[in-house]
Scaffold this active site. Structure first.
Site, PDB file in Angstrom:
ATOM      1  N   GLY A  11      -0.340   6.496  12.707  1.00  0.00           N
ATOM      2  CA  GLY A  11      -1.498   7.032  11.988  1.00  0.00           C
ATOM      3  C   GLY A  11      -2.647   6.047  12.109  1.00  0.00           C
ATOM      4  N   THR A  97       2.213  10.431   1.380  1.00  0.00           N
ATOM      5  CA  THR A  97       2.476  11.183   0.150  1.00  0.00           C
ATOM      6  C   THR A  97       2.525  12.680   0.472  1.00  0.00           C
ATOM      7  OG1 THR A  97       0.157  11.398  -0.458  1.00  0.00           O
ATOM      8  CG2 THR A  97       1.304   9.422  -1.221  1.00  0.00           C
ATOM      9  N   PHE A 122       0.691   1.356  -2.822  1.00  0.00           N
ATOM     10  CA  PHE A 122       1.089  -0.010  -2.474  1.00  0.00           C
ATOM     11  C   PHE A 122       0.259  -1.076  -3.194  1.00  0.00           C
ATOM     12  CE2 PHE A 122       3.447   1.966   0.971  1.00  0.00           C
ATOM     13  CZ  PHE A 122       4.560   1.154   1.033  1.00  0.00           C
ATOM     14  N   HIS A 152      -9.650  11.446  -6.624  1.00  0.00           N
ATOM     15  CA  HIS A 152      -9.650  10.951  -5.241  1.00  0.00           C
ATOM     16  C   HIS A 152     -10.789  11.579  -4.447  1.00  0.00           C
ATOM     17  CE1 HIS A 152      -5.520   9.585  -6.102  1.00  0.00           C
ATOM     18  NE2 HIS A 152      -5.699   8.748  -5.102  1.00  0.00           N
ATOM     19  N   LYS A 156      -8.658  14.298   0.463  1.00  0.00           N
ATOM     20  CA  LYS A 156      -7.231  14.230   0.094  1.00  0.00           C
ATOM     21  C   LYS A 156      -6.657  15.654   0.041  1.00  0.00           C
ATOM     22  CE  LYS A 156      -3.946  12.079  -3.012  1.00  0.00           C
ATOM     23  NZ  LYS A 156      -3.111  11.627  -1.889  1.00  0.00           N
ATOM     24  N   GLY A 162       0.424  11.415  -5.201  1.00  0.00           N
ATOM     25  CA  GLY A 162       1.780  10.856  -5.262  1.00  0.00           C
ATOM     26  C   GLY A 162       1.880   9.820  -6.380  1.00  0.00           C
ATOM     27  N   THR A 163       0.797   9.068  -6.595  1.00  0.00           N
ATOM     28  CA  THR A 163       0.802   8.050  -7.644  1.00  0.00           C
ATOM     29  C   THR A 163       0.875   8.691  -9.031  1.00  0.00           C
ATOM     30  OG1 THR A 163      -0.487   6.620  -6.237  1.00  0.00           O
ATOM     31  CG2 THR A 163      -0.485   6.076  -8.575  1.00  0.00           C
TER      32      THR A 163
HETATM   33  P1  NAD Z   1      -5.977  10.300   7.373  1.00  0.00           P
HETATM   34  O1  NAD Z   1      -5.976  11.779   7.523  1.00  0.00           O
HETATM   35  O2  NAD Z   1      -7.273   9.571   7.420  1.00  0.00           O
HETATM   36  O3  NAD Z   1      -4.983   9.629   8.453  1.00  0.00           O
HETATM   37  C1  NAD Z   1      -3.749  10.131   8.836  1.00  0.00           C
HETATM   38  C2  NAD Z   1      -3.644   9.929  10.336  1.00  0.00           C
HETATM   39  O4  NAD Z   1      -2.307  10.225  10.755  1.00  0.00           O
HETATM   40  C3  NAD Z   1      -4.570  10.845  11.146  1.00  0.00           C
HETATM   41  O5  NAD Z   1      -5.336  10.058  12.045  1.00  0.00           O
HETATM   42  C4  NAD Z   1      -3.595  11.754  11.898  1.00  0.00           C
HETATM   43  O6  NAD Z   1      -4.078  12.135  13.191  1.00  0.00           O
HETATM   44  C5  NAD Z   1      -2.396  10.825  12.034  1.00  0.00           C
HETATM   45  N1  NAD Z   1      -1.155  11.500  12.379  1.00  0.00           N
HETATM   46  C6  NAD Z   1      -0.636  12.663  11.888  1.00  0.00           C
HETATM   47  N2  NAD Z   1       0.531  12.955  12.528  1.00  0.00           N
HETATM   48  C7  NAD Z   1       0.743  11.941  13.413  1.00  0.00           C
HETATM   49  C8  NAD Z   1       1.777  11.679  14.373  1.00  0.00           C
HETATM   50  N3  NAD Z   1       2.803  12.509  14.542  1.00  0.00           N
HETATM   51  N4  NAD Z   1       1.684  10.557  15.126  1.00  0.00           N
HETATM   52  C9  NAD Z   1       0.632   9.725  14.985  1.00  0.00           C
HETATM   53  N5  NAD Z   1      -0.373   9.920  14.100  1.00  0.00           N
HETATM   54  C10 NAD Z   1      -0.307  11.021  13.330  1.00  0.00           C
HETATM   55  O7  NAD Z   1      -5.242  10.037   5.980  1.00  0.00           O
HETATM   56  P2  NAD Z   1      -5.163   8.670   5.134  1.00  0.00           P
HETATM   57  O8  NAD Z   1      -6.189   8.693   4.056  1.00  0.00           O
HETATM   58  O9  NAD Z   1      -5.107   7.510   6.063  1.00  0.00           O
HETATM   59  O10 NAD Z   1      -3.768   8.887   4.392  1.00  0.00           O
HETATM   60  C11 NAD Z   1      -2.555   9.061   5.108  1.00  0.00           C
HETATM   61  C12 NAD Z   1      -1.422   9.247   4.103  1.00  0.00           C
HETATM   62  O11 NAD Z   1      -1.279   8.064   3.324  1.00  0.00           O
HETATM   63  C13 NAD Z   1      -1.639  10.381   3.089  1.00  0.00           C
HETATM   64  O12 NAD Z   1      -0.395  10.972   2.800  1.00  0.00           O
HETATM   65  C14 NAD Z   1      -2.185   9.641   1.859  1.00  0.00           C
HETATM   66  O13 NAD Z   1      -1.994  10.334   0.657  1.00  0.00           O
HETATM   67  C15 NAD Z   1      -1.362   8.388   1.932  1.00  0.00           C
HETATM   68  N6  NAD Z   1      -1.912   7.224   1.222  1.00  0.00           N
HETATM   69  C16 NAD Z   1      -1.001   6.438   0.596  1.00  0.00           C
HETATM   70  C17 NAD Z   1      -1.388   5.276  -0.028  1.00  0.00           C
HETATM   71  C18 NAD Z   1      -0.330   4.377  -0.636  1.00  0.00           C
HETATM   72  O14 NAD Z   1      -0.652   3.306  -1.170  1.00  0.00           O
HETATM   73  N7  NAD Z   1       0.948   4.783  -0.542  1.00  0.00           N
HETATM   74  C19 NAD Z   1      -2.747   4.902  -0.043  1.00  0.00           C
HETATM   75  C20 NAD Z   1      -3.670   5.731   0.622  1.00  0.00           C
HETATM   76  C21 NAD Z   1      -3.235   6.883   1.261  1.00  0.00           C
END
Ligand code: NAD
Length: 272
Positions: A11, A97, A122, A152, A156, A162-163
């Protein structure tokens, strides 16, 4: 000096991926060896300040030989990454999430073969918030009604966050019940009086809000509000990188960010 731990970021072109590449470039103990994007990617062949080579598929990652794979993508991709890590015995840190119960079960199944840290958030602050919510729920008992608010950015896709759900689970745990049996996700029209046992969820989406969570404990004559505001996505990236360093030497198993924050991991036996 010990060699830096090789990691891959799946990603890598997303919001979190970009932040991870930036934060990882500042850490001498980690080296990003692969930036994984989707097969449709038409951007450059290298990403981030360290110009990390781009990979267009998850199985191709094997070539780069990462010790830890970090995933911030979508539920479907997260499961694919978890299966790859289980099959190749590589540690996984996932922050994706929107996973349903079946997805989480599959993540746990894969964790039997590869150390896996999954967290809906995280940041250090939110993990402290979770502990405080559990403590406050137990202290108030039935005296306080609990409402969870989250906000958010407009992009989103899952709701509640998820949090927010993790915080709801903390309330349920302290009450010795399941979130499914007490969660109230909508109130509209003639919603009727509030059930004192329910936990209400309020969701706001707009602009570029990085992430805000508040838990209200509404008692008779007083109200406690516990709140966390993220202003910089870097906190999630830094937490995930800290988890990656921790997972690199952990035994197979399913871990949370609270495990990471509570100290060094238990190393895998030398024979594995
Ligand atoms: P985003 O849409 O900006 O990025 C996601 C990326 O994943 C995109 O570039 C997409 O093309 C890529 N992707 C999808 N399928 C893929 C695959 N098979 N192989 C490679 N790349 C792939 O989203 P984001 O804001 O970066 O968030 C991503 C996830 O993380 C969401 O689920 C978000 O809720 C979560 N998130 C979690 C936390 C945490 O602390 N746990 C914090 C922020 C975001």
């Amino acid at each position: 000096m010990t060699e830096p731990t090789p990691i891959a970021i799946v990603g890598a072109a997303g919001r979190m991926g970009t932040s991870l590449l930036e934060e990882a470039a500042r850490r001498p103990d980690l080296r990003v060896v692969a930036a994984v994007v989707t097969p449709e990617w038409t951007g450059p062949d290298h990403l981030g300040p360290d110009q990390v080579p781009v990979f267009r598929s998850i199985p191709d990652l094997d070539e780069a030989a990462p010790r830890v794979v970090i995933d911030f993508t979508s539920p479907a991709a997260a499961i694919q990454v978890a299966r790859f890590c289980a099959g190749t015995h590589r540690a996984l840190v996932s922050g994706t999430t929107g996973l349903d119960d079946a997805d989480l079960q599959e993540l746990r199944r894969c964790a039997a073969s590869a150390p896996t840290v999954w967290a809906s958030n995280f940041s250090v602050g939110v993990n402290l918030l979770e502990a405080l919510v559990e403590q406050a729920t137990a202290a108030f008992g039935p005296e306080a009604e609990v409402e969870i608010f989250e906000a958010h950015h407009r992009h989103k896709v899952d709701a509640p966050s998820g949090t927010a759900l993790t915080l709801g689970h903390a309330v349920a745990r302290a009450r010795g019940t399941s979130l499914e049996s007490i969660a109230r996700f909508t109130r509209q029209g003639h919603a009727g009086p509030r059930d004192p046992a329910e936990v209400g969820f309020q969701v706001l989406r707009g602009g570029d809000i990085v992430g805000e969570h508040s838990v209200w404990f509404c008692a008779h004559g007083e109200r406690l509000e516990l709140s966390h505001r993220a202003t910089d996505r870097g906190i999630f990236a830094r937490g995930a990188l800290r988890a990656a360093r921790w997972a690199a030497s952990a035994s197979p198993g399913f871990y949370s960010m609270r495990d990471v924050l509570s100290g060094p991991s238990t190393p895998a036996p030398a024979s594995s």
